[in-house]
Design an enzyme around this catalytic site. Structure first.
Site, short mmCIF file in Angstrom:
data_model
loop_
_atom_site.label_atom_id
_atom_site.label_comp_id
_atom_site.label_asym_id
_atom_site.label_seq_id
_atom_site.Cartn_x
_atom_site.Cartn_y
_atom_site.Cartn_z
N HIS A 1 0.82 -1.21 0.00
CA HIS A 1 0.00 0.00 0.00
C HIS A 1 0.85 1.27 0.00
CE1 HIS A 1 -2.50 3.27 1.51
NE2 HIS A 1 -3.52 2.61 0.97
N HIS B 1 -8.46 -1.50 -3.35
CA HIS B 1 -7.07 -1.45 -3.81
C HIS B 1 -6.71 -2.69 -4.62
CE1 HIS B 1 -6.43 2.16 -1.74
NE2 HIS B 1 -6.21 1.69 -0.54
#
Lengths: 119, 119
Positions: free
Chosen positions: A9, A77
């Site tokens: 991330h 994501h």
């Protein structure tokens, strides 16, 4: 040669990003035959970006990339952002091969990894 | 008997929370001797909370808890928030034993799990 791209991330905390980079370095020391290296990429908040990492691998001579989303669950994501960034980067490399594998949290051996804390 | 408490971040997406719950169910089927169950807890955005999960385990007769922070890197959640919530919950259970193990991303076998995608 193949290259593994670990996509994390990314964090504002540099120590968190460093932790992932150190893990990638450990992985690189144990790569199986056929793999030439490991690159780390961050979806946001840190660099290199996914595009920079993919460009770097191909420029270094990789023929094929394996992208591992280093995420624990399949949120936006994993479902959208990572594939979108990968597709965008691949516009520049129409003759190259790339594969996005399932995110780390969904791998079969995650159960085993969790159970290792009970030993 | 011991109980394993897997503490995940928690998500607004119910599907992400369900994914962690399903993983916990798989872990529960393979627990070693000495463990009586697995509970899931969420730091935020979903329930049960850490306190609710800890209370549930002790009320169900657990003598000892093992808390696994299900986080990939050692950010503020791992360093401060999870220990803080655990300490808060333990105020109610002064005679019980609890142990917070290192977060999942730091476990030795994470390297092996990542390498499994190269097979």
């Amino acid at each position: 040669m193949k290259c593994l791209v670990i996509v994390a991330h990314g964090s504002r905390r540099q120590a968190s990003n460093e932790e992932v980079k150190m893990l990638a370095a450990k992985v690189e020391k144990n790569l199986p035959e056929g793999f030439s290296g490991v690159e780390i990429a961050f979806l946001e908040l840190a660099s290199p970006s996914i595009e920079e990492a993919i460009d770097g691998c191909y420029k270094a001579g990789a023929s094929e990339l394996l992208v591992l989303p280093y995420f624990l669950s399949a949120g936006t994501h994993v479902a959208k952002d990572v594939p979108h960034e990968v597709a965008k980067a691949m516009d520049k490399w129409p003759d190259k091969s790339i594969d996005i594998v399932p995110h780390i949290g969904s791998l079969d051996s995650m159960t085993k990894l969790i159970l290792s804390v009970c030993d």
